[in-house]
Design a protein around this motif. Sequence first.
Motif, PDB file in Angstrom:
ATOM      1  N   PRO A 317      20.726  34.529  46.186  1.00  0.00           N
ATOM      2  CA  PRO A 317      20.546  35.839  45.554  1.00  0.00           C
ATOM      3  C   PRO A 317      19.070  36.184  45.434  1.00  0.00           C
ATOM      4  O   PRO A 317      18.197  35.399  45.830  1.00  0.00           O
ATOM      5  N   ALA A 318      18.781  37.345  44.880  1.00  0.00           N
ATOM      6  CA  ALA A 318      17.410  37.844  44.808  1.00  0.00           C
ATOM      7  C   ALA A 318      16.474  36.876  44.089  1.00  0.00           C
ATOM      8  O   ALA A 318      16.781  36.416  42.989  1.00  0.00           O
ATOM      9  N   PRO A 319      15.312  36.557  44.680  1.00  0.00           N
ATOM     10  CA  PRO A 319      14.295  35.763  43.983  1.00  0.00           C
ATOM     11  C   PRO A 319      13.608  36.591  42.896  1.00  0.00           C
ATOM     12  O   PRO A 319      13.709  37.830  42.877  1.00  0.00           O
ATOM     13  N   LYS A 320      12.895  35.916  42.020  1.00  0.00           N
ATOM     14  CA  LYS A 320      12.153  36.605  40.976  1.00  0.00           C
ATOM     15  C   LYS A 320      11.075  37.497  41.578  1.00  0.00           C
ATOM     16  O   LYS A 320      10.506  37.196  42.630  1.00  0.00           O
ATOM     17  N   ALA A 321      10.801  38.598  40.907  1.00  0.00           N
ATOM     18  CA  ALA A 321       9.704  39.463  41.329  1.00  0.00           C
ATOM     19  C   ALA A 321       8.371  38.832  40.914  1.00  0.00           C
ATOM     20  O   ALA A 321       8.298  38.075  39.951  1.00  0.00           O
ATOM     21  N   GLY A 322       7.329  39.143  41.667  1.00  0.00           N
ATOM     22  CA  GLY A 322       5.980  38.715  41.300  1.00  0.00           C
ATOM     23  C   GLY A 322       5.645  37.274  41.596  1.00  0.00           C
ATOM     24  O   GLY A 322       4.703  36.739  41.008  1.00  0.00           O
ATOM     25  N   LEU A 323       6.376  36.623  42.493  1.00  0.00           N
ATOM     26  CA  LEU A 323       6.052  35.237  42.842  1.00  0.00           C
ATOM     27  C   LEU A 323       4.735  35.192  43.613  1.00  0.00           C
ATOM     28  O   LEU A 323       4.371  36.147  44.311  1.00  0.00           O
ATOM     29  N   PRO A 324       3.991  34.085  43.546  1.00  0.00           N
ATOM     30  CA  PRO A 324       2.738  33.980  44.297  1.00  0.00           C
ATOM     31  C   PRO A 324       2.988  33.948  45.796  1.00  0.00           C
ATOM     32  O   PRO A 324       4.079  33.578  46.262  1.00  0.00           O
ATOM     33  N   LEU A 325       1.965  34.319  46.561  1.00  0.00           N
ATOM     34  CA  LEU A 325       2.105  34.372  48.014  1.00  0.00           C
ATOM     35  C   LEU A 325       2.557  33.045  48.604  1.00  0.00           C
ATOM     36  O   LEU A 325       3.333  33.007  49.556  1.00  0.00           O
ATOM     37  N   SER A 326       2.076  31.947  48.031  1.00  0.00           N
ATOM     38  CA  SER A 326       2.414  30.631  48.571  1.00  0.00           C
ATOM     39  C   SER A 326       3.901  30.339  48.473  1.00  0.00           C
ATOM     40  O   SER A 326       4.444  29.566  49.266  1.00  0.00           O
ATOM     41  N   ALA A 327       4.575  30.956  47.503  1.00  0.00           N
ATOM     42  CA  ALA A 327       6.019  30.731  47.335  1.00  0.00           C
ATOM     43  C   ALA A 327       6.850  31.661  48.208  1.00  0.00           C
ATOM     44  O   ALA A 327       8.045  31.413  48.419  1.00  0.00           O
ATOM     45  N   LEU A 328       6.245  32.739  48.709  1.00  0.00           N
ATOM     46  CA  LEU A 328       7.021  33.762  49.396  1.00  0.00           C
ATOM     47  C   LEU A 328       7.314  33.426  50.853  1.00  0.00           C
ATOM     48  O   LEU A 328       8.371  33.804  51.380  1.00  0.00           O
ATOM     49  N   THR A 329       6.399  32.716  51.521  1.00  0.00           N
ATOM     50  CA  THR A 329       6.599  32.444  52.951  1.00  0.00           C
ATOM     51  C   THR A 329       7.884  31.672  53.226  1.00  0.00           C
ATOM     52  O   THR A 329       8.680  32.084  54.083  1.00  0.00           O
ATOM     53  N   PRO A 330       8.149  30.556  52.549  1.00  0.00           N
ATOM     54  CA  PRO A 330       9.418  29.861  52.829  1.00  0.00           C
ATOM     55  C   PRO A 330      10.640  30.682  52.456  1.00  0.00           C
ATOM     56  O   PRO A 330      11.687  30.573  53.120  1.00  0.00           O
ATOM     57  N   ILE A 331      10.542  31.513  51.432  1.00  0.00           N
ATOM     58  CA  ILE A 331      11.663  32.377  51.055  1.00  0.00           C
ATOM     59  C   ILE A 331      11.954  33.366  52.177  1.00  0.00           C
ATOM     60  O   ILE A 331      13.106  33.547  52.595  1.00  0.00           O
ATOM     61  N   ARG A 332      10.915  34.011  52.682  1.00  0.00           N
ATOM     62  CA  ARG A 332      11.088  34.972  53.778  1.00  0.00           C
ATOM     63  C   ARG A 332      11.662  34.289  55.020  1.00  0.00           C
ATOM     64  O   ARG A 332      12.545  34.825  55.693  1.00  0.00           O
ATOM     65  N   ASP A 333      11.140  33.100  55.325  1.00  0.00           N
ATOM     66  CA  ASP A 333      11.608  32.395  56.523  1.00  0.00           C
ATOM     67  C   ASP A 333      13.088  32.046  56.422  1.00  0.00           C
ATOM     68  O   ASP A 333      13.839  32.174  57.402  1.00  0.00           O
ATOM     69  N   GLN A 334      13.526  31.607  55.238  1.00  0.00           N
ATOM     70  CA  GLN A 334      14.940  31.283  55.065  1.00  0.00           C
ATOM     71  C   GLN A 334      15.815  32.518  55.213  1.00  0.00           C
ATOM     72  O   GLN A 334      16.877  32.473  55.850  1.00  0.00           O
ATOM     73  N   ILE A 335      15.379  33.627  54.642  1.00  0.00           N
ATOM     74  CA  ILE A 335      16.155  34.863  54.752  1.00  0.00           C
ATOM     75  C   ILE A 335      16.289  35.278  56.212  1.00  0.00           C
ATOM     76  O   ILE A 335      17.376  35.639  56.681  1.00  0.00           O
ATOM     77  N   LEU A 336      15.184  35.212  56.942  1.00  0.00           N
ATOM     78  CA  LEU A 336      15.205  35.666  58.328  1.00  0.00           C
ATOM     79  C   LEU A 336      16.121  34.817  59.196  1.00  0.00           C
ATOM     80  O   LEU A 336      16.689  35.315  60.178  1.00  0.00           O
ATOM     81  N   CYS A 337      16.321  33.554  58.843  1.00  0.00           N
ATOM     82  CA  CYS A 337      17.231  32.720  59.628  1.00  0.00           C
ATOM     83  C   CYS A 337      18.657  33.261  59.616  1.00  0.00           C
ATOM     84  O   CYS A 337      19.410  33.042  60.563  1.00  0.00           O
TER      85      CYS A 337
END
Length: 387
Positions: A317-337
């Motif tokens: 489900p939706a991740p928290k808003a305002g996460l640091p950039l370092s946390a966002l890359t793996p989240i984006r990569d997982q979604i794109l899979c």
Amino acid sequence: MSPFVPGTAICIEGRPGGPLSGLRFAAKDLFDIAGHPTGGGNPDWARQNPVPVRHAWAVQTLLDAGATLVGKTITDEVSLGILGENAFEGTPLNPAAPGYVPGGSSSGSASAVAQGLCETALGTDTGGSVRVPASFCGLHGIRPTHGRLDLTGMLPQAPSSDTTGWFARDAATFAHVSEVLLGEKVAEALPAKLIIATEAFGFAEAETAAALAPMLDRLKKIVPDWREEVMAPPGLTAWGRAQRTLQPIEAWETFREWIERDNPRFAFSVARGLVLGAATAEAERGWAALMRQEARGRLRHLLPPGTVLAMPTTPFPAPKAGLPLSALTPIRDQILCLCAQGGLAGHPQISLPGAMAQGRPVGLSLLAARGADTLLLRMALAMEEMA
């Protein structure tokens, strides 16, 4: 936060007596509206490009069908985002999960529909930008067959993957709007066969997969002839890598002239993606193009006419808003899979609401053969009838 672009106020009445009379719609700020700047979620795009003199095809089509346009909605900058956070215009509210992202890049459109500010809203989907916010906000959302709709007046990003999409809260409205934009009635017959993408459910977080299980049970009752199958034999990560390679290359090619001419401002994550696209080696591009060809062949084999494939729309489900950039890359990569097949193969895909994981919505996706968009609408109606 409001889903509408700050400082804009738009209301254009639809044609009286049309099939969508009485419905309100909003348009992502990538769609041209005559006399109003197209901002593209970036502070310099509107300033450095001319004001449109005619409506985008999708906007005009809805107006001609009687729907009333009530505003332009926030988008990730030039649609280069998947979570819905815009450094310049803010993050629209996810009313289904306050404090969490709405998903992007069609964030404002999903937020406006989820908040009840309109019945439907136009978005775009290149790498998941309708499917992801539909999942995170608990909405119906569609990525039509690539190339089916006229994209005139829609700001492009990666043309080999770009599509127009839209949202609705309920299946009846979703089908009604879809018939207008697709120019075709909902299919009468249900699918003959159902495929469940086993590795996609395995890739999703366990709680998400478990939350979608009751929806799968309903699917199996609607389409009793079902089987489990691997969707992506090379691996979802290989398909994701291919889309992550091709999409930034095309985005750089799309915006290169503007960037070199005007040196516009970008958030760091957006600028980084464009730089990576510009610097991609030819060998990597060649590998990704071959992987796209493989993905197209695989889905063509799996999805003959009358077959649908089920998979989670997002792995969580939706991740928290305002996460640091370092946390966002793996989240984006997982979604794109779990979204890459859309841009790679161009098959129609809908995300259906109806499940909650960790107290937040998650969507179930259905895919069909290219051109079989209305078969998916038939399934959306059948699923809601059984809910």
